[in-house]
Write an enzyme that holds these catalytic residues in place. Structure first.
Site, PDB file in Angstrom:
ATOM      1  N   THR B 196      -1.177  -3.222   6.744  1.00  0.00           N
ATOM      2  CA  THR B 196      -1.827  -4.445   6.969  1.00  0.00           C
ATOM      3  C   THR B 196      -1.116  -5.855   6.531  1.00  0.00           C
ATOM      4  O   THR B 196      -0.137  -6.200   6.914  1.00  0.00           O
ATOM      5  CB  THR B 196      -3.436  -4.672   6.311  1.00  0.00           C
ATOM      6  OG1 THR B 196      -3.330  -4.249   5.069  1.00  0.00           O
ATOM      7  CG2 THR B 196      -4.133  -3.567   7.260  1.00  0.00           C
ATOM      8  N   LYS B 222      -0.263   2.571   1.573  1.00  0.00           N
ATOM      9  CA  LYS B 222      -0.552   0.934   1.891  1.00  0.00           C
ATOM     10  C   LYS B 222      -1.742   0.304   0.957  1.00  0.00           C
ATOM     11  O   LYS B 222      -2.311   0.790   0.478  1.00  0.00           O
ATOM     12  CB  LYS B 222      -1.055   0.769   3.404  1.00  0.00           C
ATOM     13  CG  LYS B 222      -2.395   1.114   4.000  1.00  0.00           C
ATOM     14  CD  LYS B 222      -3.268   0.193   3.602  1.00  0.00           C
ATOM     15  CE  LYS B 222      -3.149  -1.073   4.166  1.00  0.00           C
ATOM     16  NZ  LYS B 222      -4.294  -2.149   3.690  1.00  0.00           N
ATOM     17  N   THR B 248      -8.075  -2.505  -0.028  1.00  0.00           N
ATOM     18  CA  THR B 248      -7.983  -1.084   0.576  1.00  0.00           C
ATOM     19  C   THR B 248      -6.694  -0.479   0.267  1.00  0.00           C
ATOM     20  O   THR B 248      -5.767  -1.118   0.634  1.00  0.00           O
ATOM     21  CB  THR B 248      -8.227  -1.185   2.123  1.00  0.00           C
ATOM     22  OG1 THR B 248      -9.840  -1.393   2.191  1.00  0.00           O
ATOM     23  CG2 THR B 248      -8.079   0.033   2.864  1.00  0.00           C
ATOM     24  N   GLU B 338      -0.222  -9.091  -3.172  1.00  0.00           N
ATOM     25  CA  GLU B 338      -0.083 -10.291  -2.249  1.00  0.00           C
ATOM     26  C   GLU B 338       0.328 -11.544  -3.424  1.00  0.00           C
ATOM     27  O   GLU B 338      -0.526 -11.778  -4.525  1.00  0.00           O
ATOM     28  CB  GLU B 338      -1.321 -10.763  -1.974  1.00  0.00           C
ATOM     29  CG  GLU B 338      -1.700  -9.927  -0.589  1.00  0.00           C
ATOM     30  CD  GLU B 338      -2.832 -10.248  -0.033  1.00  0.00           C
ATOM     31  OE1 GLU B 338      -3.927 -10.648  -0.448  1.00  0.00           O
ATOM     32  OE2 GLU B 338      -3.078  -9.372   1.238  1.00  0.00           O
TER      33      GLU B 338
END
EC number: 2.3.1.35
Lengths: 478, 478
Positions: B196, B222, B248, B338
């Site tokens: 994602t 992931k 997630t 991130e």
């Protein structure tokens, strides 16, 4: 049947770099907090106390960095306190606990320095904290006996360095027959001397009644970063019911009601769980968090001390007044949270127990993903839900199909449901934006499995929140 | 005696505004993560599996968004899984649990979509997840009976919307006799279809030995945001020993060893606590976190299934191999966190229990104040200490005077002690800066009260961490 949708643009990763190879961001200016401090009438302040704040030299020239508050009541002054549950308690925390222990809940003085936390300072730190206590004891009239120190002590600021104790004790001694007073301006000086990264002094005062007799209550607090207190009385060494929670937060509340030492502590414990233990700025618990309360009986010299054993009704009125006042003080810290642009109430209703509701409210209040979404004014119920669901060990398990989430505007217009019965609503994005663009709103979470509730007060997470820590990458290099 | 010091400049509040009334920041560019993905030899991959990734239409045109992995072994394939402990479990989590339950730990297929989490989607969501299972069952050879679904299912992406299920099942059916394969390029497509906000596909494979017999293990995972997993087996409804932890995160591990279903689950539980349950990016737990493992016995057809009851030695070798491999996969998620610019190992030693050490490591790994300091390359031991001390309910209370904190460089040069025996060291700031300016280092915390230890892997918190959520305030508006 086939349904499609595109990923929101927000999910896209950024890749742009400026010509200098660095990334550049722009953010909204911080809202002004100036309206949160203003003059108060002198007669709102409780009788029988004097206060002041002076510059002693811990902080840079001229900034106030030493506060002293004394009870001048003829009656015994009760004192109670709540301390950080951090294992690395700073020297003033340990000394403050010992003073209260030795005096069985009586004390008449408070001394506070800002600029240096006197934390992780070993034996020297303990010795310095005692020196502050002894010097301030010298201001009390009559002075206490040597074996009965009667001053509580608090410090806030940088962790690690030791105090410039000579400057501090000289300044305290300089207060003898000096500038201590009972007017607003005296209390305001004290409030300014509590400040570190605070952008305004935090001072409140009001009057209240118990059985038609009038009393006053006043308080000072400070805090802007390392704010997620979990405090308890000195005697409690067991895990708190709200364990896992986590400022330097300092607070002092004074009242001219008469309350027994035991009941003052019980009332404070109740108030703390519903006020200072229910706020979060950054989720980090300090080594110095301390809130003290004094009750000197100066308002109504003929009234007996209130005690929960003999006068539940009077006690309950006092306890609820103290709780409400502590909430007002605690909320000032959230308003002044480092980089905060929003003041957000997280209200969890319909839980099996207060502790369950409080745990969930705490987790929602510290979710980094939710706090960044709030800054971006995005009513992201998915992040609310993920945070609610992450809490383990509840008394009664959550039932997803019963959960509602609403965004409640401050102005009294209807709330915006975003999740009803565990299913997402078709959210009116324009209305959501209207609510979230206000500086203050509530996130209401209804669990639907019990009768208990808890509130938490938190703020958003903005670029500015991080700025003090990124100085070297910033233009100007502050 | 009088000692003075100035407040560090970092504590000063900022007040500058640009001419447009907005604040402007500059930050370092994100380090490249390209080196973390590269080609792997085909023969590192376990025997008896085929995989692929295709575009089915959940995500925007051309991006891979559907992965299928199948066991083609002649022997029964064991399967085990670990699921998020979030109360709001997504539909694929609930369906995956039921498939494993019905099959008593046997399954041969896995289907994964990215772009939509199929979370908070009610009955439609459950129906859609089952449709993915049934369609993929149709690819198995021989196909399972209708009452014995044999495919596990996972979804990741946005919470709330329902799946474009027609597109998904059509794409699955299109794989019949199609592009599934066992080479690196097939696995890599599958890995890309998991992504994602990930910036690189996360794929690893290696070989290992048990009693001189060679086996292979491969895995995909992931995750980049909403990463702080706390997962457990489906049967466990009680609070986890590491409760309070919170991606997630999706992972799939496949091996050609033969392991009994029960022992595969036990080994996975052990591995998860020491790998995926020991990573944090933002401290937020997802509704979809799932890691599955398959063991198909295809490498050594003549070897019996390993079981801890009958072959502890073989079991222990397998369990430790699985744990080490799971750690490698889990760490890739932290590298890709991130906005992350640092990969930080938090190593807590000398605790009374693994759970105590793990709780402390988790808290240190989620401290917003510490994570911002790490981005600023500031060896702020005060923030480490405040986080360590904030943990309540330890088996054995902390003894501040026994605690050491060290910053350990990656290059093997001597570690830098910043706190020894509970007292701050005179830290060499130049050396501290050297260590923290590296992309990877360890914070070692020695408690000195026991023999147990736990590691956590975390990253720093940078402006870029927040950027995806602040889109509207950014130039370019991504």
């Amino acid at each position: 049947m086939s349904r499609t949708f595109a990923l929101p643009a927000i999910w896209k990763r950024m890749s742009s770099t400026s010509s200098t190879g660095t990334l550049t961001y722009h953010s909204k200016p911080l809202p002004s907090k100036a309206h949160l401090h203003g003059p108060l009438s002198d007669n709102l302040f409780p009788k029988g106390y004097v206060a002041t704040g002076v510059h002693c030299g811990v902080k840079k020239p001229t900034a106030l960095d030493l506060a002293v508050i004394l009870s001048t009541s003829d009656r015994p002054t009760s004192a109670a306190a709540s301390f950080t549950r951090n294992a690395f308690k700073a020297a003033p925390v340990l000394v403050c606990q010992e003073v209260l222990d030795r005096n069985e809940g009586r004390a008449r003085g408070l001394v506070v320095n800002s600029g240096c936390a006197n934390a992780v300072t070993g034996k020297q730190g303990i010795s310095d904290a005692w020196a502050m206590v002894k010097s301030t004891d010298g201001l009390l009239d009559p002075p206490p006996s040597h074996s009965q120190p009667s001053t509580l002590v608090m410090s806030t600021g940088v962790i690690g360095p030791t105090l410039p104790i000579g400057k501090i004790t000289s300044a305290i001694e300089g207060l003898k027959g000096g500038p201590l007073g009972s007017r607003f301006e005296d209390w305001e000086k004290a409030a300014r001397a509590f400040m570190t990264t605070d952008t305004f002094p935090k001072l409140r005062a009001r009057t209240f009644k118990i059985r038609d007799k009038e009393y006053a209550i006043a308080g000072i607090d400070k805090g802007a970063g390392m704010i997620h207190p979990d405090m308890g009385p000195a005697a409690v060494h067991s895990p708190s019911p709200t364990s896992g929670l986590h400022a330097t937060l300092l607070g002092c509340i004074v009242t001219d009601a008469a309350v027994s030492p035991t009941s003052l502590q019980t009332a404070l414990d109740y108030a703390i769980d519903r006020s200072f233990n229910s706020i979060s700025v950054d989720g980090d618990m300090s080594t110095n968090d301390t809130v003290v309360v004094f009750a000197n009986g100066a308002a109504q010299p003929e009234e007996k001390e209130i005690d929960q054993e003999t006068d539940w009704e009077g006690y309950e009125v006092f306890r609820d007044e103290l709780t409400s006042f502590a909430q007002e003080l605690a909320q000032l810290v959230v308003w002044d949270g480092e980089g905060a642009t929003k003041f957000v109430t997280v209200n969890v209703e319909g839980a099996a127990t207060f502790e369950d509701a409080h745990k969930i409210a705490s987790k929602v209040s510290t979710s980094a993903l939710l706090k960044t979404a709030l800054y971006a004014e995005d009513a992201n119920w998915g992040r609310v839900l993920a945070a609610v669901g992450s809490i383990q060990g509840l008394t009664k398990p959550l039932e997803p199909a019963r959960v509602n989430v609403l965004f409640v505007p401050e102005d009294g217009t209807p709330p915006l449901p975003v999740l009803v019965g565990g299913e997402p609503e078709n959210v009116d994005e324009v209305r959501a934006k209207e609510i979230l663009s206000e500086g203050k709103f509530e996130i209401k979470i209804q669990l639907g499995i019990g009768e208990e509730s808890a509130k938490y007060w938190t703020c958003d997470l903005s670029y500015v929140s991080l700025r003090p820590f990124f100085s070297k990458f910033l233009p100007g290099g502050v």
